[in-house]
Design a protein around this motif. Structure first.
Motif, mmCIF file in Angstrom:
data_model
loop_
_atom_site.group_PDB
_atom_site.id
_atom_site.type_symbol
_atom_site.label_atom_id
_atom_site.label_comp_id
_atom_site.label_asym_id
_atom_site.label_seq_id
_atom_site.Cartn_x
_atom_site.Cartn_y
_atom_site.Cartn_z
ATOM 1 N N PHE A 59 0.844 -1.191 0.000
ATOM 2 C CA PHE A 59 0.000 0.000 0.000
ATOM 3 C C PHE A 59 0.883 1.246 0.000
ATOM 4 O O PHE A 59 1.907 1.273 0.678
ATOM 5 N N CYS A 60 0.458 2.229 -0.773
ATOM 6 C CA CYS A 60 1.182 3.493 -0.885
ATOM 7 C C CYS A 60 1.339 4.120 0.512
ATOM 8 O O CYS A 60 0.363 4.198 1.264
ATOM 9 N N VAL A 61 2.541 4.582 0.828
ATOM 10 C CA VAL A 61 2.774 5.149 2.158
ATOM 11 C C VAL A 61 2.009 6.458 2.368
ATOM 12 O O VAL A 61 1.749 6.853 3.495
ATOM 13 N N ASP A 62 1.651 7.120 1.256
ATOM 14 C CA ASP A 62 0.927 8.390 1.369
ATOM 15 C C ASP A 62 -0.587 8.199 1.364
ATOM 16 O O ASP A 62 -1.261 8.559 2.318
ATOM 17 N N CYS A 63 -1.117 7.610 0.271
ATOM 18 C CA CYS A 63 -2.586 7.588 0.132
ATOM 19 C C CYS A 63 -3.201 6.215 0.420
ATOM 20 O O CYS A 63 -4.419 6.090 0.469
ATOM 21 N N HIS A 64 -2.382 5.172 0.563
ATOM 22 C CA HIS A 64 -2.838 3.810 0.885
ATOM 23 C C HIS A 64 -3.537 3.088 -0.257
ATOM 24 O O HIS A 64 -4.254 2.110 -0.047
ATOM 25 N N ARG A 71 5.438 4.452 -3.253
ATOM 26 C CA ARG A 71 4.267 5.281 -3.569
ATOM 27 C C ARG A 71 3.543 4.787 -4.805
ATOM 28 O O ARG A 71 4.155 4.190 -5.679
ATOM 29 N N CYS A 72 2.227 5.082 -4.863
ATOM 30 C CA CYS A 72 1.421 4.612 -5.992
ATOM 31 C C CYS A 72 1.634 5.510 -7.213
ATOM 32 O O CYS A 72 2.224 6.586 -7.117
ATOM 33 N N THR A 73 1.125 5.069 -8.356
ATOM 34 C CA THR A 73 1.340 5.813 -9.596
ATOM 35 C C THR A 73 0.591 7.150 -9.587
ATOM 36 O O THR A 73 0.986 8.081 -10.282
ATOM 37 N N ILE A 74 -0.481 7.252 -8.791
ATOM 38 C CA ILE A 74 -1.219 8.522 -8.739
ATOM 39 C C ILE A 74 -0.419 9.559 -7.956
ATOM 40 O O ILE A 74 -0.226 10.685 -8.399
ATOM 41 N N CYS A 75 0.088 9.154 -6.774
ATOM 42 C CA CYS A 75 0.894 10.084 -5.971
ATOM 43 C C CYS A 75 2.174 10.499 -6.712
ATOM 44 O O CYS A 75 2.668 11.603 -6.536
ATOM 45 N N GLU A 76 2.693 9.594 -7.542
ATOM 46 C CA GLU A 76 3.941 9.876 -8.270
ATOM 47 C C GLU A 76 3.697 10.696 -9.531
ATOM 48 O O GLU A 76 4.634 11.196 -10.124
#
Ligand SMILES: [Zn+2]
Length: 202
Positions: A59-64, A71-76
């Motif tokens: 799970f993405c450390v920011d948005c989960h 991090r996920c592709t959206i946060c990146e």
């Protein structure tokens, strides 16, 4: 149990499949027999995919949201608007927003809603880093997109209080849209209308 005449390996698979949501023992048995009827390569590929899933997807450390890295592709994604944060109950809801193409900001996935009767309190939700994110990102608006049922509403009100110290504007998507587990079935037009029709949460 009717499956007691089955070989142990088959029974084990049936009991594991029966734990999947919406799959009872009958469907699980049908699936297991289907797998048995397929070329051996299918079962090997399937088991390999499951191992890869648990080893590589986190799970993405920011948005989960799910992610292969930290991090996920959206946060990146540098093209996302970083000042809007949409809070959703689950990943299926996030995917529904993505399919609608109506939202271009970032997300925060709670992985649940407040449900005191089921023992789900704020500590059980992925909330610990939310205020920190809002401060770090300089978020100007948080859009709460939890379901319009009692638990979703309670969660929205909790978030309003929880986020008050950050001074961020909190809004709620238009109600009347079936959300939560059903959001993934909502068409893109309805979803974008709900997003456009959002109102300040008070
Ligand atoms: Zn993320």
């Amino acid at each position: 149990m009717s499956s007691s005449r089955l070989p142990q390996a088959l029974e084990k698979l049936v009991s594991l499949l029966a734990r999947l949501p919406g799959i009872g023992e009958r469907s699980a048995t049908r699936l297991a027999f289907y797998m048995l009827s397929q070329p051996e390569s299918y079962a090997r590929e399937l088991s390999g995919a499951l191992v890869e899933l648990v080893e590589r997807v986190h799970f993405c450390v920011d948005c989960h949201m799910v992610a292969e890295g930290e991090r996920c592709t959206i946060c990146e994604d540098p093209s996302r608007e970083r000042t809007t944060l949409c809070v959703v109950e689950g990943i299926a809801d996030l995917l529904a927003f993505e399919r609608s193409g109506a939202y271009h900001g970032l997300y925060h996935v709670l992985h649940g809603v407040l449900a005191p009767l089921k023992g789900v309190g704020p500590d059980e939700l992925r909330l610990a880093n939310l205020r920190g994110r809002i401060e770090a990102l300089g978020t100007s608006e948080v859009i709460v997109a939890t379901s319009s049922d009692v638990e979703g509403e309670a969660t929205a009100l909790y978030l309003l209080r929880h986020l008050a110290p950050t001074g961020v504007r909190v809004s709620r998507i238009a109600t009347g849209v079936p959300m939560g587990g059903e959001l993934e079935y909502v068409d893109a037009t309805t979803l974008s209308r709900a997003l456009r029709g959002r109102t300040p949460l008070e």
